[in-house]
Design a protein around this motif. Structure first.
Motif, PDB file in Angstrom:
ATOM      1  N   ALA A  92       0.830  -1.206   0.000  1.00 23.25           N
ATOM      2  CA  ALA A  92       0.000   0.000   0.000  1.00 23.25           C
ATOM      3  C   ALA A  92       0.865   1.257   0.000  1.00 23.25           C
ATOM      4  O   ALA A  92       0.536   2.244  -0.656  1.00 23.25           O
ATOM      5  N   ALA A  93       1.974   1.243   0.735  1.00 22.39           N
ATOM      6  CA  ALA A  93       2.872   2.408   0.760  1.00 22.39           C
ATOM      7  C   ALA A  93       3.444   2.671  -0.631  1.00 22.39           C
ATOM      8  O   ALA A  93       3.534   3.826  -1.065  1.00 22.39           O
ATOM      9  N   ILE A  94       3.805   1.611  -1.334  1.00 26.40           N
ATOM     10  CA  ILE A  94       4.315   1.752  -2.707  1.00 26.40           C
ATOM     11  C   ILE A  94       3.226   2.354  -3.603  1.00 26.40           C
ATOM     12  O   ILE A  94       3.480   3.260  -4.393  1.00 26.40           O
ATOM     13  N   THR A  95       2.015   1.865  -3.457  1.00 22.39           N
ATOM     14  CA  THR A  95       0.907   2.332  -4.293  1.00 22.39           C
ATOM     15  C   THR A  95       0.554   3.785  -3.994  1.00 22.39           C
ATOM     16  O   THR A  95       0.303   4.565  -4.912  1.00 22.39           O
ATOM     17  N   VAL A  96       0.527   4.156  -2.724  1.00 15.77           N
ATOM     18  CA  VAL A  96       0.236   5.547  -2.361  1.00 15.77           C
ATOM     19  C   VAL A  96       1.316   6.463  -2.931  1.00 15.77           C
ATOM     20  O   VAL A  96       1.021   7.522  -3.496  1.00 15.77           O
ATOM     21  N   GLN A  97       2.583   6.061  -2.812  1.00 15.11           N
ATOM     22  CA  GLN A  97       3.689   6.860  -3.370  1.00 15.11           C
ATOM     23  C   GLN A  97       3.536   7.003  -4.871  1.00 15.11           C
ATOM     24  O   GLN A  97       3.730   8.081  -5.432  1.00 15.11           O
ATOM     25  N   LYS A  98       3.160   5.928  -5.547  1.00 16.18           N
ATOM     26  CA  LYS A  98       2.966   5.970  -6.995  1.00 16.18           C
ATOM     27  C   LYS A  98       1.822   6.917  -7.341  1.00 16.18           C
ATOM     28  O   LYS A  98       1.934   7.714  -8.269  1.00 16.18           O
ATOM     29  N   ASN A  99       0.734   6.852  -6.597  1.00 15.88           N
ATOM     30  CA  ASN A  99      -0.408   7.730  -6.859  1.00 15.88           C
ATOM     31  C   ASN A  99      -0.047   9.195  -6.670  1.00 15.88           C
ATOM     32  O   ASN A  99      -0.458  10.054  -7.456  1.00 15.88           O
ATOM     33  N   VAL A 100       0.702   9.486  -5.611  1.00 14.85           N
ATOM     34  CA  VAL A 100       1.116  10.869  -5.356  1.00 14.85           C
ATOM     35  C   VAL A 100       1.958  11.374  -6.521  1.00 14.85           C
ATOM     36  O   VAL A 100       1.761  12.479  -7.030  1.00 14.85           O
ATOM     37  N   ARG A 101       2.868  10.554  -6.952  1.00 14.80           N
ATOM     38  CA  ARG A 101       3.758  10.956  -8.045  1.00 14.80           C
ATOM     39  C   ARG A 101       3.005  11.090  -9.365  1.00 14.80           C
ATOM     40  O   ARG A 101       3.232  12.035 -10.121  1.00 14.80           O
ATOM     41  N   ASP A 102       2.109  10.150  -9.656  1.00  8.78           N
ATOM     42  CA  ASP A 102       1.331  10.227 -10.897  1.00  8.78           C
ATOM     43  C   ASP A 102       0.435  11.458 -10.906  1.00  8.78           C
ATOM     44  O   ASP A 102       0.284  12.109 -11.938  1.00  8.78           O
ATOM     45  N   THR A 103      -0.166  11.770  -9.776  1.00 11.13           N
ATOM     46  CA  THR A 103      -1.024  12.947  -9.681  1.00 11.13           C
ATOM     47  C   THR A 103      -0.220  14.216  -9.908  1.00 11.13           C
ATOM     48  O   THR A 103      -0.639  15.107 -10.648  1.00 11.13           O
ATOM     49  N   LYS A 104       0.927  14.294  -9.283  1.00 12.70           N
ATOM     50  CA  LYS A 104       1.795  15.465  -9.450  1.00 12.70           C
ATOM     51  C   LYS A 104       2.248  15.605 -10.900  1.00 12.70           C
ATOM     52  O   LYS A 104       2.222  16.694 -11.460  1.00 12.70           O
ATOM     53  N   SER A 105       2.641  14.502 -11.512  1.00 14.02           N
ATOM     54  CA  SER A 105       3.086  14.527 -12.902  1.00 14.02           C
ATOM     55  C   SER A 105       1.958  14.968 -13.833  1.00 14.02           C
ATOM     56  O   SER A 105       2.176  15.743 -14.757  1.00 14.02           O
ATOM     57  N   ALA A 106       0.760  14.457 -13.594  1.00 12.25           N
ATOM     58  CA  ALA A 106      -0.386  14.809 -14.437  1.00 12.25           C
ATOM     59  C   ALA A 106      -0.727  16.281 -14.321  1.00 12.25           C
ATOM     60  O   ALA A 106      -1.078  16.917 -15.321  1.00 12.25           O
ATOM     61  N   LYS A 107      -0.599  16.844 -13.138  1.00  6.60           N
ATOM     62  CA  LYS A 107      -0.912  18.265 -12.951  1.00  6.60           C
ATOM     63  C   LYS A 107       0.170  19.177 -13.512  1.00  6.60           C
ATOM     64  O   LYS A 107      -0.106  20.290 -13.913  1.00  6.60           O
ATOM     65  N   GLU A 108       1.410  18.699 -13.567  1.00  3.70           N
ATOM     66  CA  GLU A 108       2.505  19.487 -14.139  1.00  3.70           C
ATOM     67  C   GLU A 108       2.401  19.570 -15.656  1.00  3.70           C
ATOM     68  O   GLU A 108       2.852  20.537 -16.250  1.00  3.70           O
ATOM     69  N   ILE A 109       1.809  18.557 -16.276  1.00  2.50           N
ATOM     70  CA  ILE A 109       1.657  18.529 -17.740  1.00  2.50           C
ATOM     71  C   ILE A 109       0.683  19.595 -18.195  1.00  2.50           C
ATOM     72  O   ILE A 109       0.809  20.130 -19.268  1.00  2.50           O
ATOM     73  N   GLU A 110      -0.253  19.935 -17.369  1.00  2.05           N
ATOM     74  CA  GLU A 110      -1.315  20.897 -17.666  1.00  2.05           C
ATOM     75  C   GLU A 110      -0.861  22.082 -18.387  1.00  2.05           C
ATOM     76  O   GLU A 110      -0.120  22.852 -18.447  1.00  2.05           O
TER      77      GLU A 110
END
Length: 156
Positions: free
Chosen positions: A138-156
């Motif tokens: 779960a810690a790995i998945t939460v870290q991945k989600n945080v990073r994916d969310t940040k990356s998606a918002k930076e592309i904006e």
């Protein structure tokens, strides 16, 4: 009558479209983020509640607590190092190797501790092992989600 029904359906579809939250490309869904956080909370809570109620010495409880925290940190660090390397972000070989080493050591410490624990019955050992694995994943998945969310918002 048919016209009124059609108008009602159109209005309902517009309401649904307005209520939908726009999700960026590559961003995990809210359901997946929530499930990941819930799994982390459930795994850690179960593990810590089991430790709190365990009939073992305080130093044993401290050992298992330290192994959990070490494992969580190691898993997040490893996830970051692997992802950085895959995306072409510079990662030193020493950091990459230490991340793998720390994760392997955390798992080995948990396995050796449970194997040698004479005061814990087999079902408890299984409980601790499963709560540990759930928390790490779960810690790995939460870290991945945080990073994916940040990356998606930076592309904006």
């Amino acid at each position: 009558m048919v016209k009124e029904d059609d108008d009602f359906l159109v209005r309902e579809k517009q309401k649904e479209a307005n209520m939908k939250v726009e999700r960026k490309e590559g961003e995990p869904t809210q359901a997946f983020k929530g499930a990941s956080i819930a799994a982390l909370i459930i795994g850690m809570s179960a593990y810590l509640l089991g430790l709190y109620n365990a009939a073992m010495e305080l130093n044993e409880k401290g050992y298992y607590f330290a192994v959990l925290i070490f494992g969580l940190y190691a898993s997040i660090s490893l996830q970051k190092a692997v992802r950085d390397k895959e995306e072409g972000v510079p990662v030193t070989n020493i950091y990459y190797g230490i991340s793998w080493f720390a994760m392997i050591i955390a798992i080995l410490l948990m396995a050796i501790g449970l194997y040698n624990a004479g005061s814990i019955i087999l079902s408890e050992k299984g409980f601790y092992a499963m709560a540990f694995v759930l928390s790490i994943f779960a810690a790995i998945t939460v870290q991945k989600n945080v990073r994916d969310t940040k990356s998606a918002k930076e592309i904006e």
